[in-house]
Enzyme design. Structure first.
Site, PDB file in Angstrom:
ATOM      1  N   SER A 137       0.861  -1.182   0.000  1.00 48.36           N
ATOM      2  CA  SER A 137       0.000   0.000   0.000  1.00 48.36           C
ATOM      3  C   SER A 137       0.896   1.231   0.000  1.00 48.36           C
ATOM      4  O   SER A 137       2.074   1.150   0.383  1.00 48.36           O
ATOM      5  CB  SER A 137      -0.892   0.009   1.247  1.00 48.36           C
ATOM      6  OG  SER A 137      -1.543   1.256   1.412  1.00 48.36           O
ATOM      7  N   TYR A 150      -2.593  -0.916  10.477  1.00 53.64           N
ATOM      8  CA  TYR A 150      -2.591  -1.247   9.048  1.00 53.64           C
ATOM      9  C   TYR A 150      -1.268  -0.833   8.423  1.00 53.64           C
ATOM     10  O   TYR A 150      -0.665  -1.591   7.657  1.00 53.64           O
ATOM     11  CB  TYR A 150      -3.754  -0.539   8.362  1.00 53.64           C
ATOM     12  CG  TYR A 150      -3.850  -0.797   6.875  1.00 53.64           C
ATOM     13  CD1 TYR A 150      -4.465  -1.954   6.392  1.00 53.64           C
ATOM     14  CD2 TYR A 150      -3.344   0.110   5.957  1.00 53.64           C
ATOM     15  CE1 TYR A 150      -4.561  -2.192   5.029  1.00 53.64           C
ATOM     16  CE2 TYR A 150      -3.438  -0.119   4.595  1.00 53.64           C
ATOM     17  CZ  TYR A 150      -4.049  -1.267   4.133  1.00 53.64           C
ATOM     18  OH  TYR A 150      -4.136  -1.500   2.777  1.00 53.64           O
TER      19      TYR A 150
END
EC number: 1.1.1.1
Length: 258
Positions: A137, A150
């Site tokens: 990401s 995350y």
């Protein structure tokens, strides 16, 4: 690496970005395409198969948090088609309220799948080389306060992928490791930023982040399919706001063996 005639596995292929990438990959005339997912969507699998009858599509119910599930699923692929040419690790969740599950799916499961799959692809063992694409990401490149857990999982994916994608390993195994970093994309994962943040204090900035310009999953999926074919060992790519760009990370330290 062209995918025509190749055997490809997509872990998490029935999610939003994953499924859009699957549709793009079906145009590549793969020999076989294995979709591993905890989701059971038979209509989506049928729709994929209808896109290209030349490619045989298989679905496997898959639990990335289980080593036995990983081992069994990969062994089944080898029993059916002998070789694995591409492995895409795309399973992921965003729920900072459950740190253990976040790490087990986003990082530990990805590591276990890679470590189980790479020897099966190793040209010095029973494989013929290939490519592993790990989906991280943009939050694996830069911190994001509302989604600290995350971020930690995706920073872990980045560190693992860069380590196992070292030229030393590639020159031995013939397996390239590429990292793909989506930016904010219109998926349920993005919506979770606004409701499953790290602290109560995070609410305000998470809502602001939710208003950031996004991209369509179709665009991100097309970028992912492009990266799979790049076969560039050590490559890191960002897909953000409709643009695909290569990233050159800043190097602060290198092991002396280089």
């Amino acid at each position: 690496m062209g995918l025509s005639g190749k055997n490809v596995i997509f872990v998490g292929g029935l999610g939003f970005i994953g499924y859009e990438a699957c549709k793009q990959l079906m145009a590549k005339n793969m020999a076989s395409f294995f979709v591993f997912d905890v989701l059971d969507k038979p209509e989506d699998i049928k729709a994929l198969q209808a896109l290209n009858p030349k490619t045989k599509v298989y679905y496997t119910k898959f639990d990335i948090t289980s080593k036995q599930s990983i081992k069994s699923a990969l062994a089944d692929v080898v029993s059916k088609v002998k070789y694995i040419d591409a492995l895409i690790n795309g399973a992921g969740i965003l729920t900072d309220l459950n740190v253990e599950l976040t790490m087990n799916i986003n990082l530990i499961g990805l590591i276990n799948t890679t470590l189980e799959g790479l020897p099966l692809m190793d040209k010095n063992k029973q494989g013929r080389g290939g490519v592993i694409v790990n989906i991280a990401s943009v939050l694996g490149l830069e911190p994001c306060p509302p989604a600290a857990a995350y971020c930690a999982s995706k920073f872990g994916v980045m560190g693992f992928s860069r380590s196992i994608g070292d030229p030393y390993y590639y020159n031995i195994t013939g397996v390239a490791v590429v990292t793909f970093c989506p930016g904010l994309t219109e998926t349920p994962l993005k919506n979770n930023i606004g409701s499953k943040y790290t602290f109560e204090y995070s609410k305000k900035i998470s809502e602001e982040l939710n208003n950031t310009k996004t991209q369509k999953p179709e665009v991100c999926g097309a970028h992912l399919a492009q990266v799979v074919e790049s076969h560039e060992n050590g490559g890191i790519y960002i897909s953000n706001q409709g643009t695909l760009a290569k990233v050159t990370p800043t190097v602060y330290w290198q092991p002396t063996y280089h």
